[in-house]
Design a protein around this motif. Sequence first.
Motif, PDB file in Angstrom:
ATOM      1  N   GLN A 287      23.042 -12.990 -23.348  1.00 39.53           N
ATOM      2  CA  GLN A 287      24.281 -12.918 -22.590  1.00 39.53           C
ATOM      3  C   GLN A 287      24.395 -14.220 -21.829  1.00 39.53           C
ATOM      4  O   GLN A 287      23.565 -14.513 -20.977  1.00 39.53           O
ATOM      5  N   GLY A 288      25.398 -14.991 -22.169  1.00 45.61           N
ATOM      6  CA  GLY A 288      25.614 -16.238 -21.440  1.00 45.61           C
ATOM      7  C   GLY A 288      24.564 -17.282 -21.756  1.00 45.61           C
ATOM      8  O   GLY A 288      23.929 -17.262 -22.786  1.00 45.61           O
ATOM      9  N   GLN A 289      24.419 -18.175 -20.807  1.00 48.36           N
ATOM     10  CA  GLN A 289      23.544 -19.329 -21.003  1.00 48.36           C
ATOM     11  C   GLN A 289      22.119 -19.026 -20.578  1.00 48.36           C
ATOM     12  O   GLN A 289      21.876 -18.081 -19.853  1.00 48.36           O
ATOM     13  N   PRO A 290      21.170 -19.892 -20.976  1.00 49.67           N
ATOM     14  CA  PRO A 290      19.822 -19.762 -20.400  1.00 49.67           C
ATOM     15  C   PRO A 290      19.896 -19.922 -18.882  1.00 49.67           C
ATOM     16  O   PRO A 290      20.776 -20.608 -18.362  1.00 49.67           O
TER      17      PRO A 290
ATOM     18  N   TYR B  18      33.897 -21.256 -20.523  1.00 53.78           N
ATOM     19  CA  TYR B  18      33.218 -20.344 -19.596  1.00 53.78           C
ATOM     20  C   TYR B  18      32.098 -21.063 -18.858  1.00 53.78           C
ATOM     21  O   TYR B  18      31.827 -20.783 -17.690  1.00 53.78           O
ATOM     22  N   ILE B  19      31.488 -22.040 -19.534  1.00 48.57           N
ATOM     23  CA  ILE B  19      30.439 -22.797 -18.851  1.00 48.57           C
ATOM     24  C   ILE B  19      31.045 -23.711 -17.793  1.00 48.57           C
ATOM     25  O   ILE B  19      30.517 -23.847 -16.681  1.00 48.57           O
ATOM     26  N   TYR B  22      31.826 -21.443 -14.926  1.00 47.38           N
ATOM     27  CA  TYR B  22      30.583 -21.039 -14.271  1.00 47.38           C
ATOM     28  C   TYR B  22      30.009 -22.178 -13.431  1.00 47.38           C
ATOM     29  O   TYR B  22      29.620 -22.003 -12.273  1.00 47.38           O
ATOM     30  N   SER B  59      32.387 -13.941 -19.059  1.00 45.69           N
ATOM     31  CA  SER B  59      31.129 -14.623 -19.384  1.00 45.69           C
ATOM     32  C   SER B  59      30.642 -15.469 -18.212  1.00 45.69           C
ATOM     33  O   SER B  59      29.449 -15.499 -17.894  1.00 45.69           O
ATOM     34  N   GLN B  62      29.285 -13.163 -15.579  1.00 42.99           N
ATOM     35  CA  GLN B  62      27.994 -12.589 -15.992  1.00 42.99           C
ATOM     36  C   GLN B  62      26.850 -13.555 -15.748  1.00 42.99           C
ATOM     37  O   GLN B  62      25.775 -13.184 -15.282  1.00 42.99           O
ATOM     38  N   GLN B  63      27.106 -14.833 -16.106  1.00 41.58           N
ATOM     39  CA  GLN B  63      26.065 -15.824 -15.926  1.00 41.58           C
ATOM     40  C   GLN B  63      25.715 -15.986 -14.448  1.00 41.58           C
ATOM     41  O   GLN B  63      24.544 -16.047 -14.064  1.00 41.58           O
ATOM     42  N   GLU B  67      22.026 -15.082 -12.744  1.00 45.15           N
ATOM     43  CA  GLU B  67      21.219 -16.043 -11.993  1.00 45.15           C
ATOM     44  C   GLU B  67      21.135 -15.697 -10.513  1.00 45.15           C
ATOM     45  O   GLU B  67      20.435 -16.366  -9.764  1.00 45.15           O
TER      46      GLU B  67
END
Lengths: 466, 466
Positions: A287-290, B18-19, B22, B59, B62-63, B67
């Motif tokens: 789900q998503g990025q690292p 999305y990145i 984020y 997304s 979620q990220q 985190e």
Amino acid sequence: MMIELTPFLNKTVRTPLYIQLYQYIKKEIEEGGIPPGTLLPSIRYLSRHLHISKNTVESAYQQLTAEGYTESKPRSGIKVLPLEKPLVPSGHFTYPERQKREEEPARRYDFQYGDIDLDHFPFKTWKKCLQDAMNSDSPDLFLYGDRQGDKGLRAELAKYLFQARGVRCSLEQIVVCSGTQSAVSLLCQLLPSNGRVVAAENPGYDGVHSVFLNHGYTIRPIGLEPDGIDLSQLAESRAKLAYITPSHQFPYGMVLPIQKRLKLLKWADQNDAYIIEDDYDSEFRYQGQPIPSLKALDTKENVIYLGTFSKCFLPSARLSYIVLPERLTEQFCERFGRYSQSSSPMIQRAMYLFMKEGFFERHIRKMKKVYQEKHQTLISAIEKHFGHEVNIIGEKAGLHILMEIRRDIKDLISKAEKHDVKVYPVSDFWIDPNESPSSIVMAGFGGLSEQDIEEGVKRLYQAWFA
Amino acid sequence: MMIELTPFLNKTVRTPLYIQLYQYIKKEIEEGGIPPGTLLPSIRYLSRHLHISKNTVESAYQQLTAEGYTESKPRSGIKVLPLEKPLVPSGHFTYPERQKREEEPARRYDFQYGDIDLDHFPFKTWKKCLQDAMNSDSPDLFLYGDRQGDKGLRAELAKYLFQARGVRCSLEQIVVCSGTQSAVSLLCQLLPSNGRVVAAENPGYDGVHSVFLNHGYTIRPIGLEPDGIDLSQLAESRAKLAYITPSHQFPYGMVLPIQKRLKLLKWADQNDAYIIEDDYDSEFRYQGQPIPSLKALDTKENVIYLGTFSKCFLPSARLSYIVLPERLTEQFCERFGRYSQSSSPMIQRAMYLFMKEGFFERHIRKMKKVYQEKHQTLISAIEKHFGHEVNIIGEKAGLHILMEIRRDIKDLISKAEKHDVKVYPVSDFWIDPNESPSSIVMAGFGGLSEQDIEEGVKRLYQAWFA
């Protein structure tokens, strides 16, 4: 005292005559047939007597003298020296086959953690990289290589670590190692001893616990909260070294949230402690990025970062790496100035080429998809077959999950084996295995096809509930 | 508290939207632009507002939650969590180039010990073996492999060790390692601590001394007699562990004669001590046969044998091996049950093929000749140019010699460099370098051609005497 020698020398076999003669005399000395103090016949005499060349006799005598059986006395000849006691009998030998430990039979549906997907591995490209490495002109590739690892590979790693993990480091901070355990062994030799105490997540990776114990460390087990390591227990431990898996706790799978990361770093700073961050499989989050690494937040140089190619590439490359805090680099050079690099320069160079050409990035992208699908298949199959009988733990990342089930797992594991399925106990991950829950099994899914995962879970249900 | 978000999202770059979203929110949180407690806009609202899909917003959220920057509250939305302190600034990054330590310039005539002859190395055959290994169907080759090393390779080693070194052992006694230092590190973790004291030849191999010291051992230096280690000093040391090079003392080159070998074994037996026999280059003796190993005489299981492929094959294979006494095998399995093998299964398998097909034996035979000629060239050149000015030490075996000369060698080494020649100091081999003689230099000849050896020695003479 001078003696006659009457060896049987066989000119039709491959063993040179001088060796036959040497072996004959040596055996006679060892078994007492030629007593100490004896003078061997002169070279000229023996060569005539045995119809062999003087060179042959001389070579045999030289060997005996080199090994200390005889001594060459100018003008008096070759004298046999005393031996303390008779030696072992020599003779023909085939190596002993020890009674085999009973090997466990292989199971068709083996949820072994550590296995990876080989069906999608780019063998052709990797072979090409190995070949290209072998075709290099640089002698460095065939000698010991750079002590800290191939420079090109370290440069690629520095780029990758920044892009993928937010880690900023110079080449001098990177140390290539042959596996995470080799890396931890070096750290055990490097870090200030501080009473040889390390705080470690409990449960955690037993392979690393083992290395600490074998280096004389005491492990202070630190419990887990739902969002990772218990920081108050860590503070109480008074350790000055902590071993942690913040981005994907092993084996539970939780992510250490940003607030706790900052507190953890503060703890290290205030206690002048080091944190070893084991970032073993962060590439695979579904789900998503690292999750960015803890090291990325480390402004005070307290985090030692560990990475490995075993999960994201190939265990058999035996490649891992340490990112040292800048302030440890000089000490590292001093401490290990006379060490050789333990991973093969040939493989390091092939890995460098694989990364430089962009194959590595591509591979990670592809494998993330492959594992995501396997992972989804596993979760769906468990939900389909087990419904609420099983609680899945750690389900958003990595190459394994835990299954919690209200039954005694010892019994379940052997029942599964009868259905050709292997799942694994987790007790070894607890620093005191007696404290481990009796209701959790581990299932790695990296090495199984989606079909086998599906079938394996079905059989597991049959084994346990049918 | 709810806020407006106005990120600049760039649809023309490769970074997914999305990145970008984020990263924007994360940065705002970290820099205090979005204070803790803030509720982020709803997914539906933000997707309309920014003209991006709901998936994109979801997304990104979620990220952030994964985190730990935000928390998802059912029915009330996404809430920003407090951070302990502002984080490091992010931004574009190229890894820092640290100021380079000054690298020593390469010298044309480099008598570096450890270099081997590459001109006669069978690269084609070795590449073929590597390829054949890679073409194997066995997943073992691509996973972690057998903990003690490839079974086929160990079987070949057992045969070789019997034929060439007189060592009788089972496969269970052999442990493949990635270099002699890795092997000694394992032994430091395995052997009874006995106060962590090891007796070692003085001078001896500094690479291994280093490993002992880094594992907390105290080294008791044992002097040398003309025929090797001083046994009375050894007895006085009260050590229960000795590290020795009996077949070709490093660096002096003498052979421990049979009488002393027997006494040494008796010492170990009577004191319940272990002897580590480092048999690093016994393949290359230029008069007669190799000297049989100490291990071949060891009936009481006190000798731990170490071998390496670095001298007789290729340093970059990073392959070495331990032969454990039978009585240590179980302890080994227990102690290292959770360790992985540190040398690559791919290379081990290639080495197995290379040995099985007879290439290894052929290679050794050929290299013995090659090195014998180089060795002869070196000795002749020294005698020719230096006459009696230089005393050659250790001249019948191996890949190096020592030159004793009645001058201060520090000065000589730098003079040589000015003539493009490199010879090496030996002080590091002394456990206390201050005790080393100031009149000895080391010259390895493995990596130089006969022509270069001849020319190098000539230049050395010019540098020192002209």
